[in-house]
Design a protein around this motif. Structure first.
Motif, PDB file in Angstrom:
ATOM      1  N   TYR A 405     -93.505 -16.152  67.108  1.00 26.13           N
ATOM      2  CA  TYR A 405     -92.870 -16.237  68.429  1.00 26.13           C
ATOM      3  C   TYR A 405     -93.871 -16.565  69.522  1.00 26.13           C
ATOM      4  N   CYS A 448     -83.998 -22.433  70.132  1.00 24.12           N
ATOM      5  CA  CYS A 448     -84.476 -21.133  69.652  1.00 24.12           C
ATOM      6  C   CYS A 448     -83.371 -20.373  68.914  1.00 24.12           C
ATOM      7  N   ASP A 454     -87.754 -22.468  64.822  1.00 21.60           N
ATOM      8  CA  ASP A 454     -88.102 -22.201  66.210  1.00 21.60           C
ATOM      9  C   ASP A 454     -87.653 -20.795  66.600  1.00 21.60           C
ATOM     10  N   LYS A 456     -89.548 -18.928  69.125  1.00 16.22           N
ATOM     11  CA  LYS A 456     -90.493 -18.565  70.184  1.00 16.22           C
ATOM     12  C   LYS A 456     -89.851 -17.758  71.299  1.00 16.22           C
TER      13      LYS A 456
END
Length: 935
Positions: A405, A448, A454, A456
């Motif tokens: 992340y 996200c 993904d 993060k």
């Protein structure tokens, strides 16, 4: 934004960011570049820079590009003697470089992706100082040999040897001392760390200042400092920037942290402010011993000026509302080894908003917010099921998420518009593909939630005040997307009118009621007990093993190439913060509607408060509360009024009549004595048995004093009649303490029980044994030494001889929490005025604050001596110590703010009036001392 100051077109175009990652800049010389098609008037004057993996030539002419020649691409480097130059002038010696690649940077002085030109080239440079030419060539030949070695480990070792040799030959120039009287304590070689860059030099610490001098003489200026951080530096600087030296005054330092750097305990970060996440300097040492020596010297120098900051201390401040959510997260990041100078450990902040499509942002609706109890990867159920299916079929060590992340790439993804040179440095002179850039907040959030790799989170800039990172103020050419649109400013959600409005609303959302009530759940995931182990698996919070601290010891890997490769992988992938909490984080105390306290004197006939009496009662309570706050703010002015030795043994309890005229005290000499404050002498003495009395209290009628005794009994003394009224026999061992609320008596005993009694007379002047009915017996594992009730009488806390503290519900008589928090007998416990916390002191000299709701210990203070008794307001504590002194503690900073000489033996009893303006103490010296706040 600090980056803006480094991205403007300036005459000084060279930056350490032009170097490769983990490359060093060694030295520079004024030189002339002579093109292969030589014409004398085409010579270009500039700066010839020797770096560990490249040669860089920075022309004085801003229209000319900076040239970078990787040493690995050089075929030949040689010293050209006089007569062999392609010109015949008085500057004959030259450096001749034959190479296969030249990199052109900032052509026409425009910040853009680098242009690589391949093919055989011959470049000639001659230095302005002729005598240095041959030495420079010899240095380049050594570095060239290192760059051509087959194994990366061998290359790194040879470059490191060159660096250490240079550092050993140099030392800190003491001419830079601010005062001739300064006494140096220590000097050693270090590297100053900034994002993606390390600059070697020497640190010197004196009795007044900390200095850093770079080895290469690279100008250390305010401009260079601003460009070294990914944070917003504002206001005045707390240190001095000279041309070649950084100076930090030790008295201006507020925080120092040891850091992991490259997974090794070599870092030290210094802050001259309390709440900024940008430090004043970050140093990497070559040995842990040197780092620790500097750290402990600074810590000992500062111990009287600054306090040690702990996660528990910050938690307590945050819970009480003394820190905002933003400030608390910054402090946790700092304590967890996150630094704005280390992109692999950059501060991490949560996504808090889930609505990026509405025209209005409704912060009163829970649907507006992200579920903070789940990691980003678990927010989308469908994606999570796919990840779990892969996880179940994966061999050990298994992980749910293949990316982290927080990583250097993610940080620069967000900040590319203000940190383009950092992005170009990280990505070998290129920006990312236009469609993979940070184009839209809504698109980024969507990816996200739905992207396969993904997960993060955000960075602090999203909750700051500088919106520069959302705008392409530098007019960078970041490419064109597949839809034909150029990459420009970040597209904002419909509810934000402009970047400033976005940040304002985004920060307001972080501080909102919903986030304040749920932020502890996210802290559990990132900094807390759900970060690792079974709790992490249950929370679907398992990342690649290499991201966790201590997962691998790089120093134990024998093969240098494998070790460097593993370290590079870890640093580029991102790292999980240091774990700060191993038990559930308590929830924040959020404002709620105050309860109305019932009082017989203001009850209307129907049992409810009348509007008029409610207002009067509220006004009176507000005034009383303000008076208490004022009193505690001035508790350090407590002054002795008088002292009286009226007992033959230790004073164990103090009670005062409602009008304050008479003071009653009990003692181990088995007597109850009455002292007249007006006459300043004791008037009565009563002995109930031949054993010690342990405590006393005044009943609600104001006419009866109850005393507990080591003979297992509770005695009732009538003040008007001056005699013992009755005896309650209810325990099998000494009664240690008693408490009274409404019509109930609570008795604690060393027989490991607390008994709850109902009194039928409700505080009348007649207390016969037959009028007390045993309601409950609260069992403990050891003798109970102290008890206390919360202001509403709904909770009781008990402290035992085995160090355990238990919290009980007085209506159900069931234990709510049992915490083994001390290693010695608990002397005293008490609730905070809001009933949310408990403070306990014990024979182990520890003071501990416990969260009532979770049972979690949120603050731990190790005192120099035992604290025997106390009063507190939730933040400040007035303690009676073993030494006989009164100590005023500030729990938020865990420090003693005032020490007041009092008794010649331990302080064993204390009483404070309701307005907190009068204090009476008793001690082992058999004295009773009266105290008053000075107006």
């Amino acid at each position: 934004m600090a980056f803006l100051k480094t991205q403007e077109r300036t005459k000084e175009r060279f930056s350490l960011l032009l170097l490769d990652l983990e490359e060093y800049y060694f030295e520079q010389h004024t030189a002339y570049h002579v093109p292969s098609s030589f014409k004398k008037d085409q010579r270009t004057r500039g700066s010839f820079k020797v770096c560990s993996r490249s040669i860089i030539f920075e022309p004085d002419d801003l229209a000319e590009p900076i040239l970078k020649i990787p040493l690995r691409d050089c075929q030949k480097i040689e010293f050209v003697e006089e007569g062999k130059n392609p010109f015949n002038d008085p500057r004959p010696p030259a450096v001749s470089v034959s190479c296969e690649q030249v990199i052109y940077i900032k052509e026409s002085n425009v910040l853009a992706p680098y242009r690589n030109e391949r093919g055989s080239k011959q470049l000639t440079f001659h230095l302005e100082v002729w005598s240095k030419t041959e030495d420079v060539v010899q240095t380049l030949l050594q570095l060239h040999r290192a760059s051509r070695l087959e194994k990366l480990g061998d290359q790194t070792a040879m470059i490191a040897a060159n660096l250490q040799s240079r550092l050993a030959r140099a030392s800190f120039d003491k001419n830079y001392f601010q005062q001739v009287t300064e006494r140096p304590h220590m000097e050693c070689a270090v590297e100053m760390v900034t994002p993606l860059v390390s600059n070697p030099g020497h640190v010197c610490i004196t009795d007044e200042n900390l200095y850093f001098q770079p080895l290469n003489g690279y100008p250390v200026s305010r401009r260079a400092a601003c460009g070294s951080s990914l944070s917003n530096i504002s206001g005045s600087y707390n240190f001095s920037w000279q041309e070649h030296v950084i100076q930090i005054k030790l008295h201006s330092v507020r925080r120092i942290y040891k850091r992991r750097h490259g997974l090794r305990p070599l870092g030290l970060e210094v802050f001259c402010t309390e709440n900024d996440f940008c430090s004043d300097i970050y140093l990497k040492f070559y040995s842990t011993t040197d780092r620790d020596d500097i750290y402990f010297y600074m810590a000992s120098f500062l111990e009287n000026h600054v306090t040690e900051h702990t996660a528990d201390g910050y938690m307590l401040q945050w819970q009480r509302g003394h820190l905002s959510n933003y400030q608390y997260l910054l402090h946790l990041n700092n304590l967890a080894d996150r630094s704005c100078n280390d992109l692999s450990q950059y501060p991490v902040f949560p996504w808090v908003i889930a609505d990026y499509t509405s025209t209005q942002l409704d912060t009163t609706s829970a649907a507006t917010f992200r579920d903070l109890s789940k990691p980003v990867g678990a927010l989308n159920r469908e994606r999570l099921e796919q990840l779990l299916a892969r996880y179940q079929g994966m061999p050990e060590p298994r992980f749910m998420y293949g990316s982290h992340y927080s990583s250097p790439g993610y940080v620069l993804f967000y900040l590319v518009r203000v940190a383009p040179e950092h992005m170009l440095c990280l990505q070998n002179g290129r920006f990312d593909h236009a469609d993979r850039m940070f184009n839209s907040i809504a698109e980024t959030w969507k990816n996200c939630l739905e992207g396969a790799t993904d997960f993060k989170e955000l960075i602090p800039e999203f909750y700051g005040s500088d919106c520069s990172f959302l705008k392409n103020k530098l007019s960078l050419d970041l490419g064109r997307r597949q839809n034909g649109r150029l990459v420009g400013d970040v597209v904002l959600p419909p509810w934000a009118s402009d970047p400033s409005d976005f940040l304002q609303k985004h920060k307001a959302a972080l501080e909102s009621q919903y986030v304040s009530e749920h932020l502890h759940e996210w802290i559990d995931l990132v900094f807390g007990y759900k970060q690792k182990g079974d709790e992490a698996r249950a929370a679907h919070n398992v990342f690649h093993p290499l991201t966790y601290e201590g997962s691998i010891d790089c120093d134990s890997i024998g093969d240098p190439d494998e070790r460097i490769g593993m370290l590079t992988q870890i640093l580029e992938f991102g790292q999980t913060p240091t774990q700060l909490f191993t038990s559930p984080h308590p929830q924040r105390i959020t404002p709620c509607v105050p309860n109305i306290t019932r009082s017989p004197s203001v009850n209307s006939p129907g049992g409810e408060l009348s509007p008029a009496s409610q207002n009067e009662d509220s006004s009176f309570e507000d005034l009383t509360e303000e008076s208490r706050k004022l009193a505690w703010a001035n508790m350090g002015t407590l002054s002795r009024i008088s002292s009286h030795k009226i007992h033959k043994e230790t004073v164990t309890g103090i009670a005062v009549t409602q009008d304050g005229a008479a003071v009653f005290s009990t003692s181990q000499d088995s007597t109850l004595k009455m002292f007249s404050r007006e006459l300043k002498d004791f008037q009565r003495s009563m002995s109930f048995s031949n054993m010690a009395l342990s405590s006393c209290l005044m009943l609600a009628d104001g006419k009866t004093v109850a005393c507990s005794s080591w003979d297992n009994n509770v005695y009732f003394y009538s003040v008007p009649y001056g005699r013992r009224q009755d005896t309650l026999m209810g325990h099998d061992d000494a009664v240690s303490e008693i408490r009274w609320f409404d019509d109930r008596l609570f008795t604690a005993s060393w027989d490991s029980t607390v008994k709850v009694w109902q009194c039928a007379s409700d505080g009348s002047s007649s207390h016969k044994r037959s009028e007390f009915q045993l309601l409950a017996e609260l069992e403990h594992d050891a003798g109970v030494n102290t008890i206390s009730l919360n202001p509403a009488g709904t909770l009781l806390v008990s402290g035992c001889k085995d160090g355990a503290v238990s919290i009980w519900d007085t209506s159900t008589h069931k234990v709510l929490q049992q915490i083994r928090c001390h290693t010695g007998t608990v002397h005293h416990t008490a609730f905070s005025p809001d009933s949310r916390h408990i403070l306990s002191v014990a024979a182990d000299s520890c003071m501990k604050v416990i969260d009532v709701q979770t049972g979690m210990m949120i603050s731990h203070v190790k005192a120099e001596e035992e604290q025997r008794c106390f009063y507190w307001d939730g933040n400040s504590v007035l303690c009676g110590g073993q030494s006989g002194d009164l100590l005023l503690w500030d729990l938020l900073s865990s420090t003693v703010t005032k020490r007041i000489p009092a008794h010649s033996g331990a302080v064993t009893a204390m009483w404070m009036n309701d307005l907190c303006t009068t204090v009476i103490t008793g001690g082992e010296d058999r004295q009773m001392i009266l105290w008053k706040l000075q107006s």
